[in-house]
Design an enzyme around this catalytic site. Structure first.
Site, short mmCIF file in Angstrom:
data_model
loop_
_atom_site.label_atom_id
_atom_site.label_comp_id
_atom_site.label_asym_id
_atom_site.label_seq_id
_atom_site.Cartn_x
_atom_site.Cartn_y
_atom_site.Cartn_z
N ASP A 1 35.63 41.44 45.29
CA ASP A 1 36.83 41.76 46.09
C ASP A 1 36.56 42.68 47.26
O ASP A 1 37.46 42.92 48.07
CB ASP A 1 37.88 42.41 45.18
CG ASP A 1 38.38 41.42 44.15
OD1 ASP A 1 38.36 41.75 42.95
OD2 ASP A 1 38.73 40.30 44.55
N HIS B 1 32.87 47.07 37.90
CA HIS B 1 33.16 45.82 37.18
C HIS B 1 32.91 46.03 35.69
O HIS B 1 32.00 46.76 35.30
CB HIS B 1 32.25 44.69 37.70
CG HIS B 1 32.75 43.33 37.38
ND1 HIS B 1 32.53 42.72 36.17
CD2 HIS B 1 33.50 42.46 38.11
CE1 HIS B 1 33.10 41.54 36.17
NE2 HIS B 1 33.71 41.36 37.32
#
Ligand code: SDX
Length: 428
Positions: A363, A306
């Site tokens: 996700d 991320h």
């Protein structure tokens, strides 16, 4: 950088720039006058060190794995709140009183129906069209239907447009699924919750009453909460940039949907489940871990890493817990979940992933739950877009209602040819 000033020496001249403090998080150096004073730009492709705006909606501490919506931790909201209540919170800044929540839910419910002519838009797509392509098209088309609410300078117009977008996304997404499977569209049913209504429009059929499973409704609502907003991510920044030109909110959200589709962003949930299915069994994980570490191999562990989180994405933790709850409630087992848990375990103990601080993100597990509920992988990002719409419109409202708002227009470091004269064909 002293307490409230940063000094920048450019060509021998030292310039002071104010240092601004937020309520929490990194200070910012206010360089708005830099170009005018020095003739120089800052250079920050990917905006890794750039604050594009001031906002009071969502705070992320990437090092600590903290996510707050108007100050409330995502774990507490996921455990105790509802997507309608979180939507109210993001739009209005405070948790609602019961009557306020009831009124808000009533308003949203009564905007869930689509103009009947919108159904024609679906007919133009092939049956195997990706739902995100349909979402881009149909949401963009909404601006052709609601001229009565596109004066963005009018707070009432902004409010009804925001409500219409939040309310209609479930219908648009459900109909995209129905169209892909050749089943008739179901109209919204006003006695159901926002999330229950969506599940019925998606999985219900005219021939029988749809039986809403409470655990599935709760899990879906929680997944919507986890995806509602996330600071200035790529798709939210797209919505803000589109909105800064004065474009109507329907067009801005359509732009956000387009950006979210990418596999590096919202498209990662679909890519992560496809990757887990490709890996198959835990014994094949080491091969994929090596591929992810190989600079010459474009393969990446989808659902890992991320831009902001350099710790565990707090949403991924809630998502993993929700997988277990949904599996218990539905009495299902999915070997893919076992593979995901094994992959996480191996990756988090691998020096490469630890050094680069690559942890599971929102996700990584979401696709496993969505698949267990019955969604095809092509619908995963459409569900992300459905939930993120409230974040997009809340961020858009925050920007448009700022009297100091200006059109976003970045500059560049030009490295192309300097001026040269045109050459006729015989001289080239
Ligand atoms: C979302 O911004 C948001 O808030 C987004 C989001 C939201 O709610 O809106 O949180 C939703 O988009 C989550 C992220 C979903 N994407 C993925 O899961 C795709 C896989 N992840 C990566 O592509 C990547 O981690 C990004 C895009 C998420 C972040 O990329 P960055 O910040 O630009 O980091 P990077 O690509 O520069 O990576 C740093 C290093 C690199 O190695 P070096 O060049 O330093 O040697 O880490 C490596 C990368 O190669 N790396 C990975 C990796 N992610 C980064 N290596 C293997 N597998 C990965 N997943």
């Amino acid at each position: 950088m002293s307490d409230n000033k940063a000094k920048l020496d450019i060509n021998g001249t030292v310039h002071d720039y104010p240092v601004l403090k937020g309520s929490v998080g990194p200070d910012v150096v206010d360089i708005r006058k830099l170009y005018g004073q020095t003739g120089a730009f800052t250079f920050d492709p990917g905006y890794k060190s750039t604050a594009s705006c001031e906002s009071g909606l969502t705070y992320i501490d990437g090092e600590e794995g903290v996510l707050l919506h108007r100050g409330y931790p995502i774990g507490q909201l996921a455990e105790n709140s509802s997507f309608m209540e979180v939507s109210y919170l993001l739009l209005n800044g405070e948790l609602p009183q019961q009557q306020e929540l009831d009124d808000f839910s009533y308003t949203i419910t009564r905007h869930t129906m689509l103009h009947d002519q919108l159904r024609q838009f679906y007919q133009g797509f092939r049956r195997d069209a990706h739902p995100m392509a349909i979402m881009c098209g149909v949401v963009g088309a909404l601006s052709a239907f609601y001229h009565d609410s596109t004066d963005i300078s009018d707070p009432e117009h902004r409010k009804i447009s925001s409500h219409r977008l939040i309310a209609k996304m479930p219908t648009i997404a459900a109909w995209a699924y129905k169209y892909s499977v050749g089943q008739p569209f179901l109209q919204p049913q006003n006695d159901l919750s926002y999330t229950g209504n969506f599940l019925r429009m998606t999985f219900g059929v005219p021939a029988e009453e749809y039986e809403l499973h409470p655990a599935v409704e709760q899990a879906m609502d929680r997944i919507f909460i986890l995806h509602a907003d996330h600071e200035q991510n790529a798709s939210t920044s797209t919505v803000r940039l589109a909105g800064s030109s004065g474009a109507n909110p329907f067009a801005c959200v359509a732009a956000g949907i387009a950006c979210l589709w990418g596999p590096a962003h919202g498209g990662a949930n679909e890519a992560a489940l496809n990757m887990l299915k490709e890996i198959g069994t835990p014994d094949r994980i080491p091969h994929y871990i090596e591929r992810a570490k190989d600079k010459n191999d474009p393969f990446r562990l989808m659902g890992f890493g991320h831009r902001v989180y350099k710790n565990y994405d707090p949403r991924a933790a809630v998502m993993q817990k929700t997988v277990r709850e949904v599996f218990d409630a539905l009495n299902v087992k999915d070997p893919v979940f076992e593979t995901a848990l094994a992959l996480e375990e191996i990756a988090l103990n691998d020096d490469y992933f630890r050094e680069k601080k690559l942890f599971p993100n929102v996700d990584f597990y979401s696709g496993i739950i969505l698949s267990a509920i019955g969604f095809p992988t092509t619908m995963f990002t459409a569900l992300f877009a459905l939930a993120r719409t409230v974040g997009w419109v809340a961020q858009w409202n925050e920007m448009i209602s700022d009297p100091g708002q200006v059109i976003g227009r970045p500059r560049q470091l030009y490295t192309g040819p300097t001026e040269r004269d045109y050459l006729s064909m015989d001289k080239r």
